[in-house]
Design a protein around this motif. Structure first.
Motif, PDB file in Angstrom:
ATOM      1  N   LYS A   1       0.828  -1.205   0.000  1.00  0.00           N
ATOM      2  CA  LYS A   1       0.000   0.000   0.000  1.00  0.00           C
ATOM      3  C   LYS A   1       0.866   1.259   0.000  1.00  0.00           C
ATOM      4  CE  LYS A   1      -4.298  -1.141  -0.313  1.00  0.00           C
ATOM      5  NZ  LYS A   1      -5.120  -0.626  -1.443  1.00  0.00           N
ATOM      6  N   PHE A   2       2.013   1.185   0.658  1.00  0.00           N
ATOM      7  CA  PHE A   2       2.952   2.309   0.568  1.00  0.00           C
ATOM      8  C   PHE A   2       3.417   2.480  -0.874  1.00  0.00           C
ATOM      9  CE2 PHE A   2       7.650   2.957   0.344  1.00  0.00           C
ATOM     10  CZ  PHE A   2       7.630   4.340   0.377  1.00  0.00           C
TER      11      PHE A   2
ATOM     12  N   VAL B   1      -4.056  -0.383  13.291  1.00  0.00           N
ATOM     13  CA  VAL B   1      -5.350  -0.290  12.606  1.00  0.00           C
ATOM     14  C   VAL B   1      -6.164   0.843  13.217  1.00  0.00           C
ATOM     15  CG1 VAL B   1      -7.473  -1.502  11.981  1.00  0.00           C
ATOM     16  CG2 VAL B   1      -5.315  -2.768  12.138  1.00  0.00           C
ATOM     17  N   LEU B   2      -6.586   1.762  12.386  1.00  0.00           N
ATOM     18  CA  LEU B   2      -7.453   2.846  12.844  1.00  0.00           C
ATOM     19  C   LEU B   2      -8.907   2.394  12.908  1.00  0.00           C
ATOM     20  CD1 LEU B   2      -6.183   6.038  11.004  1.00  0.00           C
ATOM     21  CD2 LEU B   2      -5.673   5.249  13.295  1.00  0.00           C
ATOM     22  N   GLY B   3      -9.692   3.163  13.629  1.00  0.00           N
ATOM     23  CA  GLY B   3     -11.136   2.954  13.625  1.00  0.00           C
ATOM     24  C   GLY B   3     -11.625   1.782  14.441  1.00  0.00           C
ATOM     25  N   LEU B   4     -10.765   1.158  15.254  1.00  0.00           N
ATOM     26  CA  LEU B   4     -11.218   0.069  16.109  1.00  0.00           C
ATOM     27  C   LEU B   4     -11.981   0.664  17.290  1.00  0.00           C
ATOM     28  CD1 LEU B   4      -8.009  -2.186  16.178  1.00  0.00           C
ATOM     29  CD2 LEU B   4     -10.099  -2.549  14.841  1.00  0.00           C
ATOM     30  N   LYS B   5     -13.213   0.252  17.430  1.00  0.00           N
ATOM     31  CA  LYS B   5     -14.079   0.840  18.463  1.00  0.00           C
ATOM     32  C   LYS B   5     -13.483   0.616  19.845  1.00  0.00           C
ATOM     33  CE  LYS B   5     -18.904   1.138  19.924  1.00  0.00           C
ATOM     34  NZ  LYS B   5     -20.281   0.629  19.726  1.00  0.00           N
ATOM     35  N   ASN B   6     -13.427   1.702  20.615  1.00  0.00           N
ATOM     36  CA  ASN B   6     -12.896   1.691  21.977  1.00  0.00           C
ATOM     37  C   ASN B   6     -11.424   1.277  22.049  1.00  0.00           C
ATOM     38  OD1 ASN B   6     -15.469   2.399  23.004  1.00  0.00           O
ATOM     39  ND2 ASN B   6     -16.084   0.239  23.001  1.00  0.00           N
ATOM     40  N   VAL B   7     -10.727   1.354  20.923  1.00  0.00           N
ATOM     41  CA  VAL B   7      -9.309   0.971  20.911  1.00  0.00           C
ATOM     42  C   VAL B   7      -8.451   2.062  20.276  1.00  0.00           C
ATOM     43  CG1 VAL B   7      -7.598  -0.690  20.060  1.00  0.00           C
ATOM     44  CG2 VAL B   7      -9.820  -1.510  20.872  1.00  0.00           C
TER      45      VAL B   7
ATOM     46  N   GLN C   1      -0.209  19.529   9.164  1.00  0.00           N
ATOM     47  CA  GLN C   1      -1.188  20.341   8.452  1.00  0.00           C
ATOM     48  C   GLN C   1      -1.197  20.096   6.944  1.00  0.00           C
ATOM     49  OE1 GLN C   1      -1.067  24.604   9.722  1.00  0.00           O
ATOM     50  NE2 GLN C   1       0.368  23.866  11.272  1.00  0.00           N
ATOM     51  N   ASP C   2      -0.308  19.209   6.464  1.00  0.00           N
ATOM     52  CA  ASP C   2      -0.203  18.952   5.028  1.00  0.00           C
ATOM     53  C   ASP C   2      -1.537  18.432   4.494  1.00  0.00           C
ATOM     54  OD1 ASP C   2       0.404  17.824   2.447  1.00  0.00           O
ATOM     55  OD2 ASP C   2       2.506  17.709   3.030  1.00  0.00           O
ATOM     56  N   ASN C   3      -2.077  19.106   3.477  1.00  0.00           N
ATOM     57  CA  ASN C   3      -3.322  18.637   2.861  1.00  0.00           C
ATOM     58  C   ASN C   3      -3.171  18.464   1.345  1.00  0.00           C
ATOM     59  OD1 ASN C   3      -3.221  21.314   2.135  1.00  0.00           O
ATOM     60  ND2 ASN C   3      -5.099  21.917   3.199  1.00  0.00           N
ATOM     61  N   LEU C   4      -1.919  18.436   0.881  1.00  0.00           N
ATOM     62  CA  LEU C   4      -1.654  18.204  -0.537  1.00  0.00           C
ATOM     63  C   LEU C   4      -0.860  16.920  -0.773  1.00  0.00           C
ATOM     64  CD1 LEU C   4      -0.806  21.765  -1.934  1.00  0.00           C
ATOM     65  CD2 LEU C   4      -2.856  20.409  -2.358  1.00  0.00           C
ATOM     66  N   GLN C   5       0.205  16.732  -0.016  1.00  0.00           N
ATOM     67  CA  GLN C   5       1.063  15.560  -0.214  1.00  0.00           C
ATOM     68  C   GLN C   5       0.808  14.468   0.818  1.00  0.00           C
ATOM     69  OE1 GLN C   5       2.221  17.169  -3.502  1.00  0.00           O
ATOM     70  NE2 GLN C   5       3.092  15.226  -2.894  1.00  0.00           N
ATOM     71  N   ALA C   6       0.041  14.766   1.839  1.00  0.00           N
ATOM     72  CA  ALA C   6      -0.281  13.765   2.858  1.00  0.00           C
ATOM     73  C   ALA C   6      -1.577  13.058   2.502  1.00  0.00           C
ATOM     74  CB  ALA C   6      -0.407  14.425   4.233  1.00  0.00           C
ATOM     75  N   VAL C   7      -1.645  11.784   2.884  1.00  0.00           N
ATOM     76  CA  VAL C   7      -2.904  11.041   2.834  1.00  0.00           C
ATOM     77  C   VAL C   7      -3.149  10.458   4.217  1.00  0.00           C
ATOM     78  CG1 VAL C   7      -2.681  10.453   0.383  1.00  0.00           C
ATOM     79  CG2 VAL C   7      -1.784   8.870   2.115  1.00  0.00           C
ATOM     80  N   ILE C   8      -4.393  10.145   4.471  1.00  0.00           N
ATOM     81  CA  ILE C   8      -4.743   9.452   5.707  1.00  0.00           C
ATOM     82  C   ILE C   8      -4.751   7.949   5.424  1.00  0.00           C
ATOM     83  CG2 ILE C   8      -6.595   9.027   7.370  1.00  0.00           C
ATOM     84  CD1 ILE C   8      -7.452  11.956   6.930  1.00  0.00           C
ATOM     85  N   ILE C   9      -4.143   7.172   6.309  1.00  0.00           N
ATOM     86  CA  ILE C   9      -4.259   5.716   6.219  1.00  0.00           C
ATOM     87  C   ILE C   9      -5.515   5.326   6.988  1.00  0.00           C
ATOM     88  CG2 ILE C   9      -3.149   3.504   6.678  1.00  0.00           C
ATOM     89  CD1 ILE C   9      -0.467   4.924   6.679  1.00  0.00           C
TER      90      ILE C   9
ATOM     91  N   MET D   1      -6.727   0.295   5.352  1.00  0.00           N
ATOM     92  CA  MET D   1      -5.334   0.391   4.911  1.00  0.00           C
ATOM     93  C   MET D   1      -5.202   1.207   3.625  1.00  0.00           C
ATOM     94  SD  MET D   1      -2.610  -2.804   5.093  1.00  0.00           S
ATOM     95  CE  MET D   1      -3.533  -3.754   3.890  1.00  0.00           C
ATOM     96  N   GLU D   2      -6.259   1.873   3.211  1.00  0.00           N
ATOM     97  CA  GLU D   2      -6.228   2.645   1.971  1.00  0.00           C
ATOM     98  C   GLU D   2      -5.561   4.001   2.189  1.00  0.00           C
ATOM     99  OE1 GLU D   2      -6.998   1.482  -0.894  1.00  0.00           O
ATOM    100  OE2 GLU D   2      -7.988  -0.368  -0.262  1.00  0.00           O
ATOM    101  N   ASN D   3      -4.974   4.528   1.104  1.00  0.00           N
ATOM    102  CA  ASN D   3      -4.397   5.874   1.110  1.00  0.00           C
ATOM    103  C   ASN D   3      -5.500   6.858   0.707  1.00  0.00           C
ATOM    104  OD1 ASN D   3      -1.377   5.229   1.404  1.00  0.00           O
ATOM    105  ND2 ASN D   3      -1.909   3.982  -0.374  1.00  0.00           N
ATOM    106  N   VAL D   4      -6.064   7.551   1.670  1.00  0.00           N
ATOM    107  CA  VAL D   4      -7.200   8.429   1.411  1.00  0.00           C
ATOM    108  C   VAL D   4      -6.711   9.883   1.345  1.00  0.00           C
ATOM    109  CG1 VAL D   4      -9.441   9.221   2.220  1.00  0.00           C
ATOM    110  CG2 VAL D   4      -8.744   6.848   2.612  1.00  0.00           C
ATOM    111  N   PRO D   5      -6.840  10.522   0.171  1.00  0.00           N
ATOM    112  CA  PRO D   5      -6.425  11.932   0.087  1.00  0.00           C
ATOM    113  C   PRO D   5      -7.172  12.791   1.099  1.00  0.00           C
ATOM    114  CG  PRO D   5      -6.808  11.024  -2.109  1.00  0.00           C
ATOM    115  CD  PRO D   5      -7.314  10.001  -1.119  1.00  0.00           C
ATOM    116  N   ILE D   6      -6.476  13.786   1.625  1.00  0.00           N
ATOM    117  CA  ILE D   6      -7.088  14.708   2.584  1.00  0.00           C
ATOM    118  C   ILE D   6      -7.874  15.753   1.819  1.00  0.00           C
ATOM    119  CG2 ILE D   6      -6.587  16.460   4.352  1.00  0.00           C
ATOM    120  CD1 ILE D   6      -4.092  14.801   5.054  1.00  0.00           C
TER     121      ILE D   6
END
Length: 678
Positions: free
Chosen positions: A18-19, A566-572, A642-650, A654-659
């Protein structure tokens, strides 16, 4: 907190792929200058070759183990298939952007990139002349039969040529000498430029080699071979032992992939499988051209199609007197590649000729092939100084270069010590000892990246120049330990109070710093952690971050490559954010920031949070005590957050989501350059 299950961790190999997809995304972006997009295609291809060398052997072994009925070890289902599917999808995207965007874009700018078809009449004579005068000298045809002894080199390019000579059919392997000659050849004709593959120059001049036979086919191929890995870096117990046993059954450098142009006759493929021992390799039909990492040498220079130049900033130019005198007054930090590496070279050059310098100590992991630093060390030794260099011979793919320099230094009087077999030394530290009268003065360099002026031109790293006595005394103790060439044991443990050293106190100290933020959060106080890494894999520290998130600590991670959290794990993991930044420079510096009720404890260092870094290496992380430098590091990290052009959120998949782009638009590397320039 209870330990998390396997579902709480992404697979390291899929995360790595994914990287590489994120690299491909830069090649796909039409806002990136055209020639820079070609560079990203090169990086993607180079990374994928390394994946097949280093990771695919393990995936193949895991697949075999998972099919054994007597195996009760839990192995991730369909891992090999998932990796292959991901790679196949990425390669389709690669071909689409190359053929659909980049080649037409070159054409619009007067650059004809010719491939796959006969050359235009305007360049036939020139390419033939080049072949006969320059290329033909490297041609080494090998005629195949069942007794042929030929070992195709790893990742080198070849043609499989089929011939008809009278009534006989013959097969010939012909090398494509892309390591000896440029992969691309450029011809300027009238007002246009033509760029062609070396492969095609050979392909269209084969009659000059095989004059008395009919050429019935010409197919390109390459073989990728495995590179040695240490499975204990990532697997433990029974699984590690079983994988080791599987891999030991294979010949050294066994092929993991046979990548070939479609159309090779089936009978010839059977012959090649036997001759080249390909029975365990992935047989992959690819395009006509391989090793597209060679795009890094694409022979077109056009500033209008490239990134605007960022001239290096030299923040030691204003120093009057010696660099040592300046360091004794205040710590100095260099942020490469924004700031010039000349300051680091100056540090070693001054030490080499300074009559007060008695001893110089340095760790070497990867150095430039024409290292000016090592030449300075040789001069220092010849000038009568004691020079001690710890050389890591197990730096993958850099072994030969390190051996070369070690021999050269030893011959010139440098004391060379190699790391113990079972332990890599990945620390980036240097120490210089001066004696002025009765006083001993220490100065040192502590870095997040290698002492390598070549990679310093495109790796973002941080090099601290300091005369802090407490820190440098501990660095001296580390060098004394390394000279013993032993693995750390309970009797050898040094009580490091300032620096963090893997095998001694690094993991424990990071856990304690996270625990302190957890305690603050539980008592209702502000608590936050910001960590920047290349790779995040090690489960103990990831679990500790999960625990911090559960306690309400706000955790921000900047992770360039492998990320198993892993992001988004409830209560974790709901209080954790992860971003990935890919831009013109390779993000490489490791930074660790713990809020500490606003006081901000800041560490820099060489250690990623991977099993190999935590358990199998000597790593050094170091505190930033100078308040001005600390503020500078915090500003740099805040720009990246604060990068919103070259950064993505994982994201949780595990997807690279553009900000989502919101004003102001911030590309952090450009903003950091402007910040440091100001």
């Amino acid at each position: 907190m209870e330990a998390q299950t396997n579902s709480s961790f992404f697979n390291r190999d899929l995360s790595w792929l994914k990287f590489n997809e994120r690299i491909l995304m830069e090649a796909e972006r039409d806002t990136v200058p055209l020639l820079e997009r070609i560079k990203f295609l090169s990086i993607f291809s180079s990374n994928l070759d390394e994946f097949y060398r280093v990771r695919m052997p393990v995936l193949l072994a895991l697949e075999k183990l998972s099919n054994r009925e007597d195996n009760d070890i839990q192995i991730e289902a369909d891992l090999l298939q998932s990796a292959n599917n991901m790679i196949a999808g990425q390669q389709q995207r690669y071909g689409k952007v190359l053929k659909g965007d980049i080649i037409p874009g070159l054409k619009e700018n007067g650059i004809n990139f010719i491939y796959g078809n006969p050359f235009p009449a305007a360049i036939v004579k020139e390419t033939s002349r080049y072949f006969l005068s320059q290329v033909l000298a490297f041609m080494q045809p090998v005629y195949l039969n069942r007794d042929t002894k030929f070992f195709p080199s790893n990742n080198e390019l070849y043609f499989l040529i089929t011939l008809k000579d009278k009534d006989d059919e013959k097969q010939v392997i012909l090398n494509i000498p892309s390591n000896e000659l440029p992969r691309f050849y450029k011809i300027d004709h009238a007002k246009e430029s033509f760029v062609v593959f070396l492969d095609d120059i050979i392909r269209f001049n084969l009659n000059s080699i095989f004059r008395d036979a009919e050429i019935t086919g010409c197919f390109s191929f390459k073989i990728t071979r495995d590179a040695e890995i240490d499975l204990k870096d990532e697997y433990s117990g029974s699984l590690s032992e079983q994988l080791e046993a599987q891999l030991q059954k294979r010949d050294a450098g066994l092929a993991t992939r046979f990548l070939h142009q479609p159309g090779i006759p089936g009978s010839v493929l059977v012959l090649l499988k036997k001759l080249f021992n390909l029975k365990k390799a992935s047989m992959v039909e690819g395009g006509q051209y391989h090793n597209l990492k060679d795009f890094i040498g694409f022979p077109v220079k056009n500033p209008d199609l490239s990134n605007a130049a960022w001239p290096k900033i030299c923040n030691t130019d204003t120093i009057t007197g010696t660099l040592t005198e300046a360091i004794l007054k205040n710590d100095i930090i260099i942020h490469t590649p924004y700031q010039s590496y000349d300051s680091v070279l100056r540090f070693f050059n001054e030490a080499a000729v300074d009559p007060d310098v008695q001893e110089i100590y340095l760790t070497i992991y990867r150095v430039a092939s024409d290292s000016k630093i090592i030449n300075a060390l040789i001069s220092a030794a010849r000038n009568g100084k004691k020079v001690f260099v710890l050389v890591e011979l197990k730096a993958r793919f850099d072994e030969a270069n390190n051996i070369k320099w070690a021999k050269k230094m030893k011959a010139q009087g440098v004391e060379i010590v190699y790391s113990v077999t079972a332990l890599k030394v990945h620390a980036k530290v240097a120490l210089v000892k001066r004696k002025i009268g009765d006083r001993l003065l220490y100065t040192g360099l502590l870095a997040t990246g290698n002492f390598n002026e070549s990679t310093a031109s495109f790796y973002t790293d941080h090099i601290l120049m300091t005369a802090n006595k407490a820190i440098l005394r501990e660095i001296e103790l580390l060098f004394i330990f390394l000279a013993k060439r032993v693995k750390p044991s309970s009797s050898d443990l040094i009580n490091f109070e300032h620096i963090l050293v893997a095998q001694f106190n690094l993991q424990q100290k990071f856990i304690a710093l996270i625990d302190r933020e957890i305690d603050f959060a539980k008592s209702g106080k502000e608590a936050s952690i910001t960590i920047k890494l290349n790779n995040l894999e090690e489960k103990v520290l990831i679990n500790k971050l999960y625990e911090a998130s559960q306690a309400g600590v706000q955790v921000t991670m900047i992770v360039r490559s492998i990320c198993r959290l892993v992001l988004g794990l409830k209560n974790v993991s709901e209080n954790i954010k992860i971003i990935r930044i890919v831009d013109r420079y390779l993000e490489h510096g490791r930074i660790f920031i713990f809020n500490n009720l606003g006081a901000n404890d800041v560490y820099l260092g060489s250690a990623d949070w991977m099993n190999r870094n935590i358990y199998r290496r000597i790593e050094v992380c170091f505190p930033v005590y100078d308040e001005k430098i600390k503020a500078e590091i915090l500003d740099i990290v805040n720009i990246q957050k604060q990068d919103n052009l070259q950064a993505v959120i994982i994201d949780e998949q595990m997807e690279n989501v553009p900000i989502k782009e919101t004003k102001p638009l911030i590309a952090s590397q450009q903003s950091i350059y402007e910040f440091l320039k100001a």
